[in-house]
Design a protein around this motif. Sequence first.
Motif, PDB file in Angstrom:
ATOM      1  N   LEU A 122      41.356  29.680  37.032  1.00 46.64           N
ATOM      2  CA  LEU A 122      41.283  28.762  35.903  1.00 46.64           C
ATOM      3  C   LEU A 122      40.121  27.804  36.117  1.00 46.64           C
ATOM      4  O   LEU A 122      39.998  27.183  37.170  1.00 46.64           O
ATOM      5  CB  LEU A 122      42.598  27.970  35.774  1.00 46.64           C
ATOM      6  CG  LEU A 122      42.738  27.087  34.534  1.00 46.64           C
ATOM      7  CD1 LEU A 122      42.724  27.934  33.269  1.00 46.64           C
ATOM      8  CD2 LEU A 122      44.022  26.263  34.605  1.00 46.64           C
ATOM      9  N   TRP A 123      39.255  27.702  35.099  1.00 49.32           N
ATOM     10  CA  TRP A 123      38.055  26.876  35.193  1.00 49.32           C
ATOM     11  C   TRP A 123      38.105  25.786  34.128  1.00 49.32           C
ATOM     12  O   TRP A 123      38.511  26.024  32.994  1.00 49.32           O
ATOM     13  CB  TRP A 123      36.780  27.718  34.970  1.00 49.32           C
ATOM     14  CG  TRP A 123      36.602  28.804  35.981  1.00 49.32           C
ATOM     15  CD1 TRP A 123      37.103  30.067  35.929  1.00 49.32           C
ATOM     16  CD2 TRP A 123      35.871  28.707  37.204  1.00 49.32           C
ATOM     17  NE1 TRP A 123      36.744  30.774  37.033  1.00 49.32           N
ATOM     18  CE2 TRP A 123      35.979  29.972  37.846  1.00 49.32           C
ATOM     19  CE3 TRP A 123      35.137  27.699  37.825  1.00 49.32           C
ATOM     20  CZ2 TRP A 123      35.382  30.226  39.066  1.00 49.32           C
ATOM     21  CZ3 TRP A 123      34.541  27.957  39.053  1.00 49.32           C
ATOM     22  CH2 TRP A 123      34.657  29.201  39.661  1.00 49.32           C
ATOM     23  N   ARG A 124      37.662  24.597  34.536  1.00 53.30           N
ATOM     24  CA  ARG A 124      37.457  23.506  33.581  1.00 53.30           C
ATOM     25  C   ARG A 124      35.977  23.470  33.234  1.00 53.30           C
ATOM     26  O   ARG A 124      35.117  23.410  34.112  1.00 53.30           O
ATOM     27  CB  ARG A 124      37.891  22.169  34.181  1.00 53.30           C
ATOM     28  CG  ARG A 124      37.525  20.972  33.312  1.00 53.30           C
ATOM     29  CD  ARG A 124      38.232  19.727  33.778  1.00 53.30           C
ATOM     30  NE  ARG A 124      39.658  19.818  33.508  1.00 53.30           N
ATOM     31  CZ  ARG A 124      40.557  18.971  34.002  1.00 53.30           C
ATOM     32  NH1 ARG A 124      40.177  17.986  34.798  1.00 53.30           N
ATOM     33  NH2 ARG A 124      41.832  19.106  33.720  1.00 53.30           N
ATOM     34  N   ILE A 125      35.692  23.511  31.933  1.00 53.78           N
ATOM     35  CA  ILE A 125      34.313  23.645  31.462  1.00 53.78           C
ATOM     36  C   ILE A 125      33.840  22.320  30.888  1.00 53.78           C
ATOM     37  O   ILE A 125      34.507  21.731  30.025  1.00 53.78           O
ATOM     38  CB  ILE A 125      34.215  24.754  30.393  1.00 53.78           C
ATOM     39  CG1 ILE A 125      34.715  26.068  30.979  1.00 53.78           C
ATOM     40  CG2 ILE A 125      32.797  24.878  29.880  1.00 53.78           C
ATOM     41  CD1 ILE A 125      34.825  27.164  29.966  1.00 53.78           C
ATOM     42  N   ARG A 126      32.687  21.869  31.369  1.00 55.35           N
ATOM     43  CA  ARG A 126      32.040  20.674  30.826  1.00 55.35           C
ATOM     44  C   ARG A 126      30.659  21.063  30.311  1.00 55.35           C
ATOM     45  O   ARG A 126      29.903  21.738  31.007  1.00 55.35           O
ATOM     46  CB  ARG A 126      31.922  19.577  31.889  1.00 55.35           C
ATOM     47  CG  ARG A 126      33.258  18.951  32.269  1.00 55.35           C
ATOM     48  CD  ARG A 126      33.048  17.775  33.213  1.00 55.35           C
ATOM     49  NE  ARG A 126      34.269  17.064  33.481  1.00 55.35           N
ATOM     50  CZ  ARG A 126      35.100  17.350  34.469  1.00 55.35           C
ATOM     51  NH1 ARG A 126      34.816  18.353  35.277  1.00 55.35           N
ATOM     52  NH2 ARG A 126      36.205  16.655  34.661  1.00 55.35           N
ATOM     53  N   GLU A 179      39.135  24.371  28.976  1.00 54.24           N
ATOM     54  CA  GLU A 179      39.542  25.210  30.096  1.00 54.24           C
ATOM     55  C   GLU A 179      39.452  26.679  29.702  1.00 54.24           C
ATOM     56  O   GLU A 179      39.582  27.032  28.526  1.00 54.24           O
ATOM     57  CB  GLU A 179      40.973  24.879  30.538  1.00 54.24           C
ATOM     58  CG  GLU A 179      41.118  23.466  31.093  1.00 54.24           C
ATOM     59  CD  GLU A 179      42.538  23.160  31.513  1.00 54.24           C
ATOM     60  OE1 GLU A 179      43.395  24.070  31.406  1.00 54.24           O
ATOM     61  OE2 GLU A 179      42.809  22.021  31.956  1.00 54.24           O
ATOM     62  N   MET A 180      39.229  27.528  30.736  1.00 51.19           N
ATOM     63  CA  MET A 180      39.101  28.960  30.499  1.00 51.19           C
ATOM     64  C   MET A 180      39.567  29.699  31.741  1.00 51.19           C
ATOM     65  O   MET A 180      39.297  29.278  32.871  1.00 51.19           O
ATOM     66  CB  MET A 180      37.645  29.319  30.194  1.00 51.19           C
ATOM     67  CG  MET A 180      37.424  30.813  29.919  1.00 51.19           C
ATOM     68  SD  MET A 180      35.696  31.202  29.555  1.00 51.19           S
ATOM     69  CE  MET A 180      34.959  30.932  31.157  1.00 51.19           C
ATOM     70  N   ALA A 181      40.278  30.791  31.556  1.00 54.23           N
ATOM     71  CA  ALA A 181      40.751  31.621  32.660  1.00 54.23           C
ATOM     72  C   ALA A 181      39.841  32.834  32.796  1.00 54.23           C
ATOM     73  O   ALA A 181      39.518  33.497  31.811  1.00 54.23           O
ATOM     74  CB  ALA A 181      42.189  32.065  32.428  1.00 54.23           C
ATOM     75  N   VAL A 182      39.395  33.125  34.022  1.00 53.35           N
ATOM     76  CA  VAL A 182      38.516  34.262  34.303  1.00 53.35           C
ATOM     77  C   VAL A 182      39.116  35.034  35.473  1.00 53.35           C
ATOM     78  O   VAL A 182      39.543  34.430  36.466  1.00 53.35           O
ATOM     79  CB  VAL A 182      37.088  33.800  34.648  1.00 53.35           C
ATOM     80  CG1 VAL A 182      36.208  35.005  34.970  1.00 53.35           C
ATOM     81  CG2 VAL A 182      36.493  33.016  33.495  1.00 53.35           C
ATOM     82  N   THR A 183      39.160  36.358  35.367  1.00 56.84           N
ATOM     83  CA  THR A 183      39.670  37.194  36.439  1.00 56.84           C
ATOM     84  C   THR A 183      38.512  37.631  37.326  1.00 56.84           C
ATOM     85  O   THR A 183      37.557  38.255  36.859  1.00 56.84           O
ATOM     86  CB  THR A 183      40.391  38.422  35.880  1.00 56.84           C
ATOM     87  OG1 THR A 183      41.486  37.987  35.060  1.00 56.84           O
ATOM     88  CG2 THR A 183      40.939  39.286  37.010  1.00 56.84           C
ATOM     89  N   ILE A 184      38.577  37.247  38.603  1.00 48.29           N
ATOM     90  CA  ILE A 184      37.537  37.577  39.573  1.00 48.29           C
ATOM     91  C   ILE A 184      38.158  38.430  40.664  1.00 48.29           C
ATOM     92  O   ILE A 184      39.070  37.984  41.375  1.00 48.29           O
ATOM     93  CB  ILE A 184      36.918  36.308  40.187  1.00 48.29           C
ATOM     94  CG1 ILE A 184      36.355  35.402  39.082  1.00 48.29           C
ATOM     95  CG2 ILE A 184      35.833  36.667  41.189  1.00 48.29           C
ATOM     96  CD1 ILE A 184      35.818  34.098  39.608  1.00 48.29           C
ATOM     97  N   ARG A 185      37.678  39.660  40.784  1.00 47.46           N
ATOM     98  CA  ARG A 185      38.186  40.591  41.797  1.00 47.46           C
ATOM     99  C   ARG A 185      39.712  40.668  41.772  1.00 47.46           C
ATOM    100  O   ARG A 185      40.394  40.602  42.789  1.00 47.46           O
ATOM    101  CB  ARG A 185      37.671  40.202  43.186  1.00 47.46           C
ATOM    102  CG  ARG A 185      36.157  40.387  43.333  1.00 47.46           C
ATOM    103  CD  ARG A 185      35.715  40.093  44.748  1.00 47.46           C
ATOM    104  NE  ARG A 185      35.851  38.691  45.073  1.00 47.46           N
ATOM    105  CZ  ARG A 185      34.929  37.765  44.811  1.00 47.46           C
ATOM    106  NH1 ARG A 185      33.796  38.134  44.210  1.00 47.46           N
ATOM    107  NH2 ARG A 185      35.119  36.516  45.138  1.00 47.46           N
ATOM    108  N   GLY A 186      40.247  40.771  40.557  1.00 46.14           N
ATOM    109  CA  GLY A 186      41.679  40.939  40.384  1.00 46.14           C
ATOM    110  C   GLY A 186      42.487  39.661  40.472  1.00 46.14           C
ATOM    111  O   GLY A 186      43.712  39.691  40.328  1.00 46.14           O
TER     112      GLY A 186
END
Length: 748
Positions: free
Chosen positions: A317-321, A306-313
Amino acid sequence: MLGIDLQLFYIIQAFAASAISAALIVYLVPRWQTPSTRSLMLLMGSVAIWSFCYGMEFKSPSLAAKLEWVRAEYLGAAWTGLFFFRFSMAISGRKSWMAGPKSWSMFIVPLLTLVGVYTNDRHHLIWVSAWIDGSGPVPTMAYIRGIGFWIFVGFSYGLLLAATFVLFHTFLGSGKLERRNFLVLMVGLAAPWVSNILYLIEIAPVRHLDLTPFAFAISGVTFFWGVIRHQILELIPIARDAVIESMKDAVFVLDLQNRVIDLNTVAKQLIPGQPPAIVGKALSTRFPDLYELMNKSLMSGTDDSEMAVTIRGTKVLWRIRISELQGSGQTPCGRLITLQDITERRRNEIALRESEEKFRSISANALDGIVMIDPSGRVSFWNKAAKQIFGYHQDEILGKDLHGHLAPKEYQAQFRNAFSDFQQTGSGQVLGKTIEIQCLRKDGDIFPAELSLSPLKLNGQWHAVGIVRDITERKKTQDYLIQTEKMISLGGLAAGMAHEINNPLAGILSNIQVMRMRLLSDLPANLSTAKECGLDFKSMWAYMGKRGILEMIEAIDQSCQRAATIVRNMLAFSRKSDTVFSNQDLTELLDQTVVLAGNDFHFQRRHDFRQIDIVRDYAPDIPPIACDATQIQQVLLNIFKNGAQAMWETADRHRTPQFILNVYTDRKYGCISITDNGPGMNEETRKRIFEPFYTTKPTGSGTGLGLSIAYFIVTENHGGILSVAATPEKGTTFTVKLPLKRRGGNGP
């Protein structure tokens, strides 16, 4: 010699193109399920026929023989442009051109061309005339073309042009090809165009020579090589517009050097600053966070993180495969990274977890027992209150049969039958209602409980949730209230009866006194009246003595006195007397009452109070209690009297009569309990013991008002509680509870 060599060369290249095309068909047979493979097989089949017949045309010496092979060439040539177009549509994902009226209408021109070729001698639409041209290095067929030929050429070139445009747009428009794949595509598209241009402009030394079959064979080989060897289709999703772009997940496609060769719009939005040229760039330079996470996953052997990304403030949270892409022979050719937005799911999980924690907190702190049973009737949930009510720890009861552990034996069959109906239908007569049942504690004690039962359907099966409340104290309170109401009503009745009886009783007593005075005393009035009547007063006394009249008068007087006592008790029972409160030490008050009982009880020797064993258990530091000492002593004396008589009259002569005296505090009450080891009493007697005129003693041994008056003294005059607990053959306990703070005033 040079011409023979050229002719042999052309024959060999034609047969070679045919053989190569046929070999490709054989190689592609295992992959025939995909539309692109089937289209390539059809293209190679048409090229193989065209090339083979073209080679036979070169070998044939006469014009007639050559024309027969020319006609045979069209069996393949007529379809080559169409199949090339269908192949381009298949690998570009444009399936609408592969079926339906739009697809089948394209077969009209090739079919009409074939008909025109084999009937050309009648209409000359394909060629007006044909001859063998020997002016070049190799004898070739020469024609004067008809209008039908040019229609066919225009149709074929149109399809070839459309296919070229589609492939360029698909592969090159988005800039997603590596250099080697670009070269493969250029060769495959350029070969048929070059050969057709050379054929149409008729320049030496290839004038009248059609190299198109060989060119299409080269295209087939290059496309085959690109698809099978260089994984053009594996590395670049041809139908990306229909699949990847419509995905809500971010998709990155990397080559073996971790360069980005494809990504969708969602993925582009994740790149900081939205760089315009990420394709072909290293992932580490454009998205270092994702690159670092990918390396960690590869090193740890996990393909899901998993990885957290800030988009337009907004933090997402994204699950990465991470998946490995493989080409032919299971050879790695790249990686596919998919980022799934799980922000909402994680919020829901957190909300669900918080909800579960709230439920656990509520159920753990609930005063009522919460019990859940699964479809087989076994306990699946058990809170702390249930443990306190039933006595079972959670580890002891979970997974156990509910009815076998919590229901009395006489009710188990009934409860199981009702639960069997619930298992099948999820309904029942008690669902959604609050009912009163009998329950079984771990120690075997049976107690009354209030049950609210609700159905719960999980995974297609019915579960039940029950809320249980121990109502033992409530039942006792109800009994107390019923007893109080009964006593109040009987008190009113007793008051009326006492007043009605008191008047005639007073008349009887006064008349008895007068009779005694006139018959038994030697008053002058009595003597003068007897003398007037000629009676001997002393003889009359002797007569009354011998006839027992004097004893009768005394018996009447005693009966009237006893009746008067009953009336006084009834009046005391029916109304509050004047009560004088003072601070009293309950231990001293109880000890004084014991002394009074020893002095005032004049029973037969076997009823002597002084022979009863007295056991004292007084709690220290008992605060003084505001009460009427005389009234409370009356209550205690009555309890001692009844207990002493009960113990002495028991059949067990080997048991020494005993009173156990306890003084203690219970929250807002100061308490005195008196326990005997007499015969006890059954439940029916216990419930009626405070009723007026109720007695278990023989007729004439008691009025049945003593405990009734004691009850009113404690409850009405003092605002306290008088209760009794008894077990047959084990003894009786009376408990007097007096408020620590007097009602309507300050406590001591």
